[in-house]
Design a protein around this motif. Sequence first.
Motif, short mmCIF file in Angstrom:
data_model
loop_
_atom_site.label_atom_id
_atom_site.label_comp_id
_atom_site.label_asym_id
_atom_site.label_seq_id
_atom_site.Cartn_x
_atom_site.Cartn_y
_atom_site.Cartn_z
N HIS A 291 -27.85 -16.69 -2.87
CA HIS A 291 -27.35 -15.49 -2.49
C HIS A 291 -26.01 -15.70 -1.36
O HIS A 291 -25.25 -14.83 -1.14
N VAL A 292 -25.87 -17.05 -1.11
CA VAL A 292 -25.13 -17.36 0.09
C VAL A 292 -24.13 -18.36 -0.57
O VAL A 292 -23.61 -19.17 0.50
N THR A 293 -23.90 -18.67 -1.74
CA THR A 293 -23.06 -19.45 -2.46
C THR A 293 -21.84 -18.93 -3.12
O THR A 293 -21.84 -19.18 -4.50
N PRO A 294 -21.17 -18.22 -2.66
CA PRO A 294 -19.99 -17.81 -3.37
C PRO A 294 -19.21 -18.77 -4.05
O PRO A 294 -19.02 -20.13 -3.40
N ILE B 50 -14.24 -10.23 -8.32
CA ILE B 50 -12.76 -10.10 -8.07
C ILE B 50 -12.15 -11.45 -7.85
O ILE B 50 -10.77 -11.56 -8.33
N ALA B 51 -12.29 -12.24 -7.01
CA ALA B 51 -12.05 -13.43 -6.86
C ALA B 51 -11.54 -14.36 -8.14
O ALA B 51 -10.66 -14.68 -8.33
N ASP C 53 -26.26 -7.86 -1.83
CA ASP C 53 -25.18 -6.80 -1.22
C ASP C 53 -23.94 -6.57 -2.47
O ASP C 53 -23.55 -7.49 -2.76
N GLU D 173 -22.74 -18.07 -11.20
CA GLU D 173 -23.43 -18.05 -9.78
C GLU D 173 -24.73 -17.26 -10.15
O GLU D 173 -24.77 -16.42 -11.10
N VAL E 228 -15.96 -19.38 -4.63
CA VAL E 228 -14.95 -19.86 -3.91
C VAL E 228 -15.00 -20.96 -2.98
O VAL E 228 -13.94 -21.76 -3.09
N SER F 35 -17.13 -8.92 -4.59
CA SER F 35 -15.90 -9.53 -4.20
C SER F 35 -15.73 -10.99 -4.92
O SER F 35 -14.72 -11.80 -5.10
N ASP F 36 -17.01 -11.67 -5.45
CA ASP F 36 -17.01 -13.00 -6.25
C ASP F 36 -16.22 -12.68 -7.76
O ASP F 36 -15.65 -13.44 -8.21
N ASP G 241 -21.33 -5.51 -2.25
CA ASP G 241 -19.93 -6.05 -2.04
C ASP G 241 -19.66 -7.55 -2.23
O ASP G 241 -18.65 -7.88 -2.56
N CYS G 242 -20.87 -8.08 -1.95
CA CYS G 242 -20.58 -9.73 -1.91
C CYS G 242 -20.23 -10.19 -3.57
O CYS G 242 -19.46 -10.76 -3.64
N ILE G 243 -21.21 -9.41 -4.25
CA ILE G 243 -20.86 -9.81 -5.69
C ILE G 243 -19.66 -9.35 -6.23
O ILE G 243 -19.00 -10.01 -6.87
#
Lengths: 432, 432
Positions: B353-356, B257-258, B248, B330, B358, B254-255, B250-252
């Motif tokens: 895919h589900v290891t942000p 941006i974090a 997604d 990542e 943060v 947000s990483d 948006d997920c990538i």
Amino acid sequence: MPMRLKSVDKNFEQQFATLLSQKREVSVDVDNAVRDIIADIRARGDAALVDLTLKFDRLDLRKSGIAVTAAEIEAAVRECSKETLDALHFAHDRIADHHKRQLPSDDRYRDAAGVELGHRWTAVESAGLYVPGGLASYPSSVLMNAVPAKVAGVPRIVMVVPSPGGELNPLVLAAAKIAGITEIYRIGGAQAVAALAYGTETIRPVVKIVGPGNAYVAAAKRQVFGIVGIDSIAGPSEVLVIADGHNDPDCIASDLIAQAEHDTAAQSILMTDDENFAASVEQAVARQLQTLPRGNIAGESWNAFGATIVLKSLDEAPALADRVAAEHLEIATENAEDLSKRIRNAGAIFIGHVTPEVIGDYVSGSNHVLPTARSARFSSGLGVLDFMKRTSILKLDEAALAALGPAAMTLARAEGLEGHRRSVEVRLAKTT
Amino acid sequence: MPMRLKSVDKNFEQQFATLLSQKREVSVDVDNAVRDIIADIRARGDAALVDLTLKFDRLDLRKSGIAVTAAEIEAAVRECSKETLDALHFAHDRIADHHKRQLPSDDRYRDAAGVELGHRWTAVESAGLYVPGGLASYPSSVLMNAVPAKVAGVPRIVMVVPSPGGELNPLVLAAAKIAGITEIYRIGGAQAVAALAYGTETIRPVVKIVGPGNAYVAAAKRQVFGIVGIDSIAGPSEVLVIADGHNDPDCIASDLIAQAEHDTAAQSILMTDDENFAASVEQAVARQLQTLPRGNIAGESWNAFGATIVLKSLDEAPALADRVAAEHLEIATENAEDLSKRIRNAGAIFIGHVTPEVIGDYVSGSNHVLPTARSARFSSGLGVLDFMKRTSILKLDEAALAALGPAAMTLARAEGLEGHRRSVEVRLAKTT
């Protein structure tokens, strides 16, 4: 004459503190000179190497070449005696065997929350080994620096060694060959460290630099730290011998002298509970120094920095030894094993009446690059881990993310990092 | 706008090299100022601390005291919400559990020649933890630095944290309490590092100093290195995300941006084999930045240092990622696990895919103090080993000495160290 301290004396604490705070090295401020040299190498590469080597080593690299050739290495090996080569091979194989035991394990596991965690060790991709020229050009140090890198699996190991006036120690080249090093450059000083860190036309940069050197080399390593990794900055060598009266004074004296002959700034300290034994050792030192080729150096070190410390009981030794934090600690007492367990700070411990420190310098298999100048309080001898690094691993599935996400979001908000919070939030929204 | 690179472009190599060589930090030369501050602390101790803290932090330590009191810590804890305290406890326990697995093993063995070898790990006797004041005063960093020291068994852990204008972040004190730190001083800057390294009337010196700080703190750590041990010098944070099109955007985004919201000098890089996906992520970043409290900071970082790199194939990723040597890597691809095994240089790898990333900053249990500025090529994240050191052990009996002695004597003579040779010779003569 060396200091003689007694733990029962009123002013013992003051004398002991003075002994510890003795400055054994004249600290030369070469930072600005080194900064200029590094800048020159970065700006002009090989051309700067040529100029600086002509200036400091009286050698024209345009004639000699920067790299030492395979033919030169072969010729050097032919110059060495079979006995010495055999001893180097013997040392090499023992060092390799011992260091293989230091190879770390990877870890990977799934915890109760379903989170997969772990770490993986990998070797650095390249390492540069600085070998001093001239008198302190020791083949044993080549082995001690190169073998851990090899065992770690470093794919590229580079050696630099200055060749003042064109001279190279054939034993150093022989040791390099035995250790499997083929990329060797005849450069030294801050310019060699700079070339390893930043690269030149001829020399590709490395990512880690190890090995001892003079004040310029030490300052250069400190300045390039961060661009590359470095080992610790080596100071003059030192030994602390804890011995009871059941030792031959000549044996203990010879251990103190072996340390002292390295350098006039070296330090040898004897701690014993037997004052007569201390006196016998002092006499044996004086006697042995008279017939030693490097007796002047050893005598100067012993007189300036040597000490005998007479204890009421050996029970006092561990606390005092921890304050000395000696590079080499010899424990030649009946209860040596027990005493050793009470020591926190030492680079290496040599246990018992028949374990002279010198064996560790050459052939025991353990490393002779050890923390000096009280740095055994916080650092270790050179080893395989110095040429590896650890990458941590994290892997979540949706359940694990759901288990950890809310606490992470709470902490991100508490720290005012809303973007951090959202990166978890957006994934939780997509996956649940 | 961030850079957009394509591996198929002719000038890709040049652009990639430019990206790697970008200087993200203005390097301020504070060495001389720091040298003066350190000299002042060494000369005048507490009195210098008082003067410097008044000058830099506008705080009169004569009124506030240098040490933070137990009552202040309790009051700080009462200021924190239960939710945040629970999250800190949750993070603490996970960090402790994970780091316990890093505790190293001692080794002791007798080899074929009858030589007893080994090593023993011990904790450093004291550690100082630097915590920045103001905005970058993060409770999570307190845990990440303190817990490995605790797990290592460091008997004395000291925290210093500047308190500009008298302000202390209650969460930082709460995290210290949770980690079991009770000795805390309200000082910062180079003066705090100097006080930890050399001690003052109030503060006993420590042997190891860790923790992030500004240019003054970094320069001070570099200058006291050798007197004490230090961790690495932290630079601005960075993330490299390798993602295929099955994410997604948006997920990538947000990483990326974090990471970028930490600091205008932070760096976020996306590598993907899907150009449309790259464009979608860029759009998502632009969109998300608009509603982010720290959007200006993140936007400045993203525009100045961000990049998207479009690859022909993800097979190109490992070699490029090794050159980036990212603090955080990542890998959000279908074959993430395989790809991760082909990476040599990274501080930490976040798989799937589900290891942000943060999650690793706060609650995964692994450490968030990781090598920055490409230093993952040669160094590791903070861990238990940073608070321990290894003492090597050697023990010979007469047979072992006879087996090793001759080779040691040969090498000693080859190196011109006759005193070394004799220390073996005299024992061989006495024992055989």
